[in-house]
Design an enzyme around this catalytic site. Structure first.
Site, PDB file in Angstrom:
ATOM      1  N   PRO A 101      44.102  32.088  40.935  1.00  0.00           N
ATOM      2  CA  PRO A 101      44.360  33.460  41.383  1.00  0.00           C
ATOM      3  C   PRO A 101      43.613  34.525  40.592  1.00  0.00           C
ATOM      4  O   PRO A 101      43.694  35.712  40.939  1.00  0.00           O
ATOM      5  CB  PRO A 101      45.870  33.605  41.203  1.00  0.00           C
ATOM      6  CG  PRO A 101      46.218  32.629  40.115  1.00  0.00           C
ATOM      7  CD  PRO A 101      45.285  31.482  40.293  1.00  0.00           C
ATOM      8  N   TYR A 129      43.235  43.182  33.544  1.00  0.00           N
ATOM      9  CA  TYR A 129      43.017  41.777  33.201  1.00  0.00           C
ATOM     10  C   TYR A 129      42.806  41.703  31.693  1.00  0.00           C
ATOM     11  O   TYR A 129      41.869  42.302  31.168  1.00  0.00           O
ATOM     12  CB  TYR A 129      41.780  41.221  33.906  1.00  0.00           C
ATOM     13  CG  TYR A 129      41.937  41.014  35.399  1.00  0.00           C
ATOM     14  CD1 TYR A 129      42.231  39.756  35.916  1.00  0.00           C
ATOM     15  CD2 TYR A 129      41.783  42.074  36.289  1.00  0.00           C
ATOM     16  CE1 TYR A 129      42.365  39.555  37.284  1.00  0.00           C
ATOM     17  CE2 TYR A 129      41.924  41.889  37.657  1.00  0.00           C
ATOM     18  CZ  TYR A 129      42.208  40.621  38.137  1.00  0.00           C
ATOM     19  OH  TYR A 129      42.350  40.422  39.496  1.00  0.00           O
ATOM     20  N   HIS A 135      42.137  50.839  45.568  1.00  0.00           N
ATOM     21  CA  HIS A 135      41.713  50.744  44.168  1.00  0.00           C
ATOM     22  C   HIS A 135      40.194  50.773  44.093  1.00  0.00           C
ATOM     23  O   HIS A 135      39.519  49.967  44.732  1.00  0.00           O
ATOM     24  CB  HIS A 135      42.247  49.467  43.526  1.00  0.00           C
ATOM     25  CG  HIS A 135      43.686  49.561  43.131  1.00  0.00           C
ATOM     26  ND1 HIS A 135      44.257  48.742  42.185  1.00  0.00           N
ATOM     27  CD2 HIS A 135      44.674  50.405  43.535  1.00  0.00           C
ATOM     28  CE1 HIS A 135      45.533  49.065  42.036  1.00  0.00           C
ATOM     29  NE2 HIS A 135      45.806  50.064  42.846  1.00  0.00           N
ATOM     30  N   LYS A 192      41.243  35.646  45.313  1.00  0.00           N
ATOM     31  CA  LYS A 192      40.458  35.194  46.457  1.00  0.00           C
ATOM     32  C   LYS A 192      41.225  34.338  47.470  1.00  0.00           C
ATOM     33  O   LYS A 192      40.692  34.032  48.543  1.00  0.00           O
ATOM     34  CB  LYS A 192      39.239  34.382  45.961  1.00  0.00           C
ATOM     35  CG  LYS A 192      38.243  35.201  45.188  1.00  0.00           C
ATOM     36  CD  LYS A 192      37.732  36.362  46.003  1.00  0.00           C
ATOM     37  CE  LYS A 192      36.923  37.351  45.204  1.00  0.00           C
ATOM     38  NZ  LYS A 192      36.801  38.649  45.847  1.00  0.00           N
ATOM     39  N   TYR A 248      34.209  40.763  43.315  1.00  0.00           N
ATOM     40  CA  TYR A 248      35.630  41.112  43.368  1.00  0.00           C
ATOM     41  C   TYR A 248      35.984  41.819  44.671  1.00  0.00           C
ATOM     42  O   TYR A 248      37.018  41.521  45.297  1.00  0.00           O
ATOM     43  CB  TYR A 248      35.996  41.996  42.172  1.00  0.00           C
ATOM     44  CG  TYR A 248      37.484  42.083  41.924  1.00  0.00           C
ATOM     45  CD1 TYR A 248      38.107  41.233  41.013  1.00  0.00           C
ATOM     46  CD2 TYR A 248      38.281  43.004  42.599  1.00  0.00           C
ATOM     47  CE1 TYR A 248      39.475  41.299  40.787  1.00  0.00           C
ATOM     48  CE2 TYR A 248      39.652  43.075  42.384  1.00  0.00           C
ATOM     49  CZ  TYR A 248      40.244  42.224  41.468  1.00  0.00           C
ATOM     50  OH  TYR A 248      41.589  42.294  41.256  1.00  0.00           O
TER      51      TYR A 248
END
Length: 389
Positions: free
Chosen positions: A292, A200, A72, A296, A383
């Site tokens: 979550p 998200y 991704h 991580k 990220y």
């Protein structure tokens, strides 16, 4: 029974630590409380930072990940009528790998089997002894018989509820914790993902996340009250609530189906310091928990494995203990940076019982993220994973 490093816990962190040490000629024995089938039945997150993906390749267990995993290059953040695509490769030159934690564990098990690594399953009543001496040992029960495992070092990869952290005297340990007033209701379904990248979604009804395990296996989440029970949520209710929290075009193309796994995970932040006591070292969830939201959990455990394996290999090659002494401080520095990022994403995207001022500040934060390339780069940098330094 004797070994150089006793590893308590046969999840991915314990298996990866064993694999890395084995390749460097360091002997290990893994003690796991559950059966192998139980370990492989656990459904966990599957977003791997580049650092973890590289570790798996270096450990000789990256072939299937590279063949079947999904690279991704970005993710999407939505709120109200706004949509923001965060392009990881463009912003920071890195990517993440979507590959289920269960599959990582399966690959590590195979590697340990191929190298005839010692893994003792159904090890009950595990207890740590003399960890602050040069001769620590572990006792456990197997098939009703008590055993003793002598070792040079103990690695506690046994999760939040395991015995390793509990073996540290209370006056030597400091705990930091934040409990969030909600959880994530997660559904796993054999349906094509709604998007090729994670979505998200911050919404007035609450947070939602669209993720995937493969092209045919999707994992979706919605924020729910900490008082909710799984049985309160039928599949139909879940899908309708998820659709309500997504942008309209995503809701329109969402493919629904029967859930094959459904659970509610509470959200909390937790850190225990220090991560060492004598010759015992905490790794992963035994020392820290993150919400979550920032993906991580497994990745932080992997960075602990990197630091600890590097230190142990250095010790067995040179006899120097400097890196072992530095392990806790080095690991905790990266842990707190990840805790900050996970807390920030959680605060930004979830619905809280907030005062009007807090709501407006959150909106300003989202507006800043939408308009600032520097802010987007900071999100991307965190990220995809901060470097191991």
């Amino acid at each position: 029974m004797k070994t150089q490093v006793a590893i308590i816990g046969g999840g991915p962190s314990g298996l990866l630590l064993s694999q890395r040490l084995h390749l460097a000629g360091v002997e290990t024995v893994i003690l796991e409380r559950q059966t192998r089938d139980y370990v492989l039945s656990r459904i966990r997150a599957g977003v791997l930072e580049q650092g973890l993906a590289d570790q798996l390749r270096q450990a000789g267990v990256g072939e299937r990940m590279d063949r079947e995993g999904e690279v991704h290059e970005g993710t999407e953040i939505t709120f109200e009528d706004h949509r923001l695509h965060i392009n990881f490769r463009e912003l920071v030159g890195k990517t993440v790998m979507v590959y289920g934690q269960t599959e990582v564990t399966r690959d590590l098990y195979k590697a340990r089997d191929d190298m005839q690594g010692t893994i003792i399953h159904e090890a009950q009543d595990v207890a740590l002894h003399d960890t602050d001496t040069d001769s620590p040992y572990v006792t456990f029960t197997k098939d009703g018989e008590e055993h003793r495992l002598d070792c040079d070092f103990i690695a506690g990869c046994d999760g939040f509820h395991g015995p390793s952290r509990k073996s540290i005297p209370a006056d030597k340990l400091r705990v930091y914790e934040k409990v969030y007033p909600f959880g994530w209701l997660g559904v796993l379904s054999e349906t094509p993902p709604v998007s090729e990248e994670l979505i998200y979604s911050g919404h007035p009804r609450g947070f939602a996340l669209c993720s995937l395990r493969s092209r045919t296996l999707s994992r979706y989440y919605v924020q729910v009250s900490s008082q909710d029970k799984v049985e309160d949520w039928s599949d139909d209710r879940f899908w309708e609530e998820l659709k309500a929290r997504l942008p309209q075009d995503a809701a329109d193309r969402l493919v629904t189906g029967p859930s094959i796994e459904k659970s509610i995970a509470p959200l909390r932040s937790f850190v225990a310091e220090p991560m060492t006591h004598g010759r015992m070292f905490l790794v992963g969830d035994s020392a820290h928990i993150v919400p979550p939201t920032g993906a991580k959990g497994l990745n932080l455990a992997a960075s602990d494995v990197f630091y600890l394996s590097t230190a142990l290999i250095s010790y067995y090659k040179t006899g120097a203990e400097t890196e072992l002494h530095d392990y806790s401080a080095k690991a905790l520095r990266r842990i707190w940076l990840a805790e900050r990022f996970s807390w920030w994403m959680t605060t930004l995207l979830h619905k809280f019982d907030e005062e009007a001022f807090d709501v407006r500040v959150k909106r300003a934060e989202l507006d800043f993220l939408m308009s600032s390339r520097a802010a987007q780069a900071a999100l991307a940098e965190n990220y995809v994973g901060l470097p191991y330094d």
